[in-house]
Design a protein around this motif. Structure first.
Motif, PDB file in Angstrom:
ATOM      1  N   GLU A 126       0.868  -1.139  -0.285  1.00  0.00           N
ATOM      2  CA  GLU A 126       0.036  -0.183   0.113  1.00  0.00           C
ATOM      3  C   GLU A 126       1.048   1.207   0.021  1.00  0.00           C
ATOM      4  OE1 GLU A 126      -3.095   2.057   2.840  1.00  0.00           O
ATOM      5  OE2 GLU A 126      -3.149   0.037   2.652  1.00  0.00           O
ATOM      6  N   PHE A 127       0.581   2.378  -0.810  1.00  0.00           N
ATOM      7  CA  PHE A 127       1.209   3.469  -0.809  1.00  0.00           C
ATOM      8  C   PHE A 127       1.195   4.203   0.542  1.00  0.00           C
ATOM      9  CE2 PHE A 127       0.977   8.118  -1.680  1.00  0.00           C
ATOM     10  CZ  PHE A 127       2.242   8.123  -2.202  1.00  0.00           C
ATOM     11  N   GLN A 128       2.424   4.991   0.734  1.00  0.00           N
ATOM     12  CA  GLN A 128       2.492   5.763   2.046  1.00  0.00           C
ATOM     13  C   GLN A 128       2.691   7.046   1.680  1.00  0.00           C
ATOM     14  OE1 GLN A 128       4.055   4.337   5.594  1.00  0.00           O
ATOM     15  NE2 GLN A 128       3.063   2.443   5.309  1.00  0.00           N
ATOM     16  N   TRP A 129       2.069   8.141   2.226  1.00  0.00           N
ATOM     17  CA  TRP A 129       2.293   9.597   1.806  1.00  0.00           C
ATOM     18  C   TRP A 129       3.798   9.796   2.388  1.00  0.00           C
ATOM     19  CZ3 TRP A 129      -0.165  13.121  -1.341  1.00  0.00           C
ATOM     20  CH2 TRP A 129      -1.228  12.599  -1.733  1.00  0.00           C
ATOM     21  N   PRO A 130       4.506  10.619   1.681  1.00  0.00           N
ATOM     22  CA  PRO A 130       5.856  10.983   2.349  1.00  0.00           C
ATOM     23  C   PRO A 130       5.580  12.166   3.342  1.00  0.00           C
ATOM     24  CG  PRO A 130       5.335  12.359   0.193  1.00  0.00           C
ATOM     25  CD  PRO A 130       4.112  11.154   0.574  1.00  0.00           C
ATOM     26  N   GLU A 131       6.621  12.229   4.235  1.00  0.00           N
ATOM     27  CA  GLU A 131       6.383  13.068   5.356  1.00  0.00           C
ATOM     28  C   GLU A 131       6.687  14.359   4.637  1.00  0.00           C
ATOM     29  OE1 GLU A 131       6.206  12.532   8.814  1.00  0.00           O
ATOM     30  OE2 GLU A 131       5.484  10.597   8.244  1.00  0.00           O
ATOM     31  N   PRO A 132       6.007  15.372   5.383  1.00  0.00           N
ATOM     32  CA  PRO A 132       6.165  17.012   4.745  1.00  0.00           C
ATOM     33  C   PRO A 132       7.589  17.272   4.989  1.00  0.00           C
ATOM     34  CG  PRO A 132       4.820  16.857   6.737  1.00  0.00           C
ATOM     35  CD  PRO A 132       5.232  15.522   6.663  1.00  0.00           C
ATOM     36  N   VAL A 133       7.965  18.009   4.003  1.00  0.00           N
ATOM     37  CA  VAL A 133       9.310  18.877   4.067  1.00  0.00           C
ATOM     38  C   VAL A 133       9.357  19.957   5.031  1.00  0.00           C
ATOM     39  CG1 VAL A 133      10.122  17.690   1.631  1.00  0.00           C
ATOM     40  CG2 VAL A 133       9.108  19.886   2.077  1.00  0.00           C
ATOM     41  N   ARG A 134       8.372  20.487   5.212  1.00  0.00           N
ATOM     42  CA  ARG A 134       8.087  21.845   6.071  1.00  0.00           C
ATOM     43  C   ARG A 134       7.151  21.470   7.004  1.00  0.00           C
ATOM     44  NH1 ARG A 134      12.875  24.955   6.319  1.00  0.00           N
ATOM     45  NH2 ARG A 134      13.571  24.732   4.264  1.00  0.00           N
ATOM     46  N   THR A 135       7.160  22.116   8.206  1.00  0.00           N
ATOM     47  CA  THR A 135       5.952  22.199   9.118  1.00  0.00           C
ATOM     48  C   THR A 135       6.095  23.582   9.705  1.00  0.00           C
ATOM     49  OG1 THR A 135       7.363  21.560  11.010  1.00  0.00           O
ATOM     50  CG2 THR A 135       6.264  19.648   9.733  1.00  0.00           C
ATOM     51  N   PRO A 136       5.050  23.938  10.358  1.00  0.00           N
ATOM     52  CA  PRO A 136       4.980  25.515  10.957  1.00  0.00           C
ATOM     53  C   PRO A 136       6.209  25.719  11.943  1.00  0.00           C
ATOM     54  CG  PRO A 136       2.654  24.568  11.072  1.00  0.00           C
ATOM     55  CD  PRO A 136       3.786  23.223  10.599  1.00  0.00           C
ATOM     56  N   GLU A 137       6.724  24.551  12.304  1.00  0.00           N
ATOM     57  CA  GLU A 137       7.871  24.634  13.262  1.00  0.00           C
ATOM     58  C   GLU A 137       9.312  24.885  12.435  1.00  0.00           C
ATOM     59  OE1 GLU A 137       4.460  23.153  15.062  1.00  0.00           O
ATOM     60  OE2 GLU A 137       5.621  22.160  13.545  1.00  0.00           O
ATOM     61  N   THR A 138       9.251  24.489  11.207  1.00  0.00           N
ATOM     62  CA  THR A 138      10.375  24.530  10.507  1.00  0.00           C
ATOM     63  C   THR A 138      10.463  25.340   9.453  1.00  0.00           C
ATOM     64  OG1 THR A 138       9.600  22.587   8.922  1.00  0.00           O
ATOM     65  CG2 THR A 138      11.065  21.905  11.154  1.00  0.00           C
ATOM     66  N   LEU A 139       9.704  26.210   9.395  1.00  0.00           N
ATOM     67  CA  LEU A 139       9.683  27.215   8.249  1.00  0.00           C
ATOM     68  C   LEU A 139      10.640  28.023   8.259  1.00  0.00           C
ATOM     69  CD1 LEU A 139       5.932  28.483   8.322  1.00  0.00           C
ATOM     70  CD2 LEU A 139       7.068  27.570   6.298  1.00  0.00           C
ATOM     71  N   THR A 140      11.410  28.620   7.342  1.00  0.00           N
ATOM     72  CA  THR A 140      12.325  29.875   7.187  1.00  0.00           C
ATOM     73  C   THR A 140      11.653  31.038   7.335  1.00  0.00           C
ATOM     74  OG1 THR A 140      13.805  28.370   5.547  1.00  0.00           O
ATOM     75  CG2 THR A 140      14.026  30.842   5.842  1.00  0.00           C
ATOM     76  N   PRO A 141      12.238  32.042   8.362  1.00  0.00           N
ATOM     77  CA  PRO A 141      11.554  32.910   8.666  1.00  0.00           C
ATOM     78  C   PRO A 141      11.227  33.794   7.371  1.00  0.00           C
ATOM     79  CG  PRO A 141      13.443  32.946  10.278  1.00  0.00           C
ATOM     80  CD  PRO A 141      13.389  31.717   9.079  1.00  0.00           C
ATOM     81  N   GLY A 142      10.180  34.530   7.425  1.00  0.00           N
ATOM     82  CA  GLY A 142       9.635  35.189   6.248  1.00  0.00           C
ATOM     83  C   GLY A 142       8.833  34.337   5.341  1.00  0.00           C
ATOM     84  N   PHE A 143       8.693  33.048   5.418  1.00  0.00           N
ATOM     85  CA  PHE A 143       8.076  32.259   4.575  1.00  0.00           C
ATOM     86  C   PHE A 143       6.928  31.772   5.226  1.00  0.00           C
ATOM     87  CE2 PHE A 143      12.121  32.448   2.681  1.00  0.00           C
ATOM     88  CZ  PHE A 143      12.112  31.836   1.699  1.00  0.00           C
ATOM     89  N   VAL A 144       5.884  31.264   4.345  1.00  0.00           N
ATOM     90  CA  VAL A 144       4.618  30.429   4.908  1.00  0.00           C
ATOM     91  C   VAL A 144       4.415  29.031   4.210  1.00  0.00           C
ATOM     92  CG1 VAL A 144       3.255  32.550   5.352  1.00  0.00           C
ATOM     93  CG2 VAL A 144       3.311  31.765   3.185  1.00  0.00           C
ATOM     94  N   LEU A 145       3.796  28.071   4.747  1.00  0.00           N
ATOM     95  CA  LEU A 145       3.750  26.927   4.289  1.00  0.00           C
ATOM     96  C   LEU A 145       3.042  27.166   2.871  1.00  0.00           C
ATOM     97  CD1 LEU A 145       2.515  24.765   7.055  1.00  0.00           C
ATOM     98  CD2 LEU A 145       4.506  24.602   6.207  1.00  0.00           C
ATOM     99  N   CYS A 146       3.364  26.111   1.873  1.00  0.00           N
ATOM    100  CA  CYS A 146       2.834  26.490   0.696  1.00  0.00           C
ATOM    101  C   CYS A 146       1.194  26.088   0.736  1.00  0.00           C
ATOM    102  CB  CYS A 146       3.534  25.203  -0.388  1.00  0.00           C
ATOM    103  SG  CYS A 146       2.731  25.191  -2.073  1.00  0.00           S
ATOM    104  N   TYR A 147       0.571  26.899  -0.171  1.00  0.00           N
ATOM    105  CA  TYR A 147      -0.710  26.967  -0.051  1.00  0.00           C
ATOM    106  C   TYR A 147      -1.372  25.787  -0.717  1.00  0.00           C
ATOM    107  CZ  TYR A 147      -0.544  29.428  -4.466  1.00  0.00           C
ATOM    108  OH  TYR A 147      -0.349  29.790  -5.688  1.00  0.00           O
ATOM    109  N   GLU A 148      -0.685  25.204  -1.753  1.00  0.00           N
ATOM    110  CA  GLU A 148      -1.050  24.042  -2.452  1.00  0.00           C
ATOM    111  C   GLU A 148      -0.789  22.760  -1.813  1.00  0.00           C
ATOM    112  OE1 GLU A 148      -2.645  22.270  -6.067  1.00  0.00           O
ATOM    113  OE2 GLU A 148      -2.684  24.491  -5.208  1.00  0.00           O
ATOM    114  N   CYS A 149       0.343  22.564  -1.428  1.00  0.00           N
ATOM    115  CA  CYS A 149       0.749  21.173  -0.661  1.00  0.00           C
ATOM    116  C   CYS A 149       0.841  21.222   0.935  1.00  0.00           C
ATOM    117  CB  CYS A 149       2.124  20.855  -1.204  1.00  0.00           C
ATOM    118  SG  CYS A 149       3.450  21.697  -0.607  1.00  0.00           S
TER     119      CYS A 149
END
Length: 86
Positions: free
Chosen positions: A2-25
């Motif tokens: 069964e397919f397993q979704w990958p872990e996110p590359v960014r979370t709210p805690e790992t965002l670069t300052p001045g960036f937001v989580l992508c609205y698409e993914c």
């Protein structure tokens, strides 16, 4: 298997300052249409190229980064982030 979704590359805690989580993914980085496989299951053919990413496997908006620079977003794109205008 069964397919397993990958872990996110960014979370709210790992965002670069001045960036937001992508609205698409939402930080996934991988295409949310195919989960980073580049294809989707298809009844007649077994599988088909993903229409979201065109087989590229990454989110077409953030190109795999999972985050977007606030300063580079259009006024329309900023509407996805209502907390920024507060």
């Amino acid at each position: 298997m069964e397919f397993q979704w990958p872990e996110p590359v960014r979370t709210p805690e790992t965002l670069t300052p001045g960036f937001v989580l992508c609205y698409e993914c939402d930080g996934l980085g991988a295409c949310h249409g195919c989960g980073g496989r580049g294809w989707v299951p298809s009844e007649p053919h077994g599988r088909s190229n993903c229409r979201q990413c065109g087989g590229q496997r990454v989110c077409p908006i953030c190109r795999g980064g999972g985050q977007l620079a606030v300063s580079q977003q259009s006024p329309y794109q900023l509407t996805y982030y209502p907390k920024l205008s507060q």
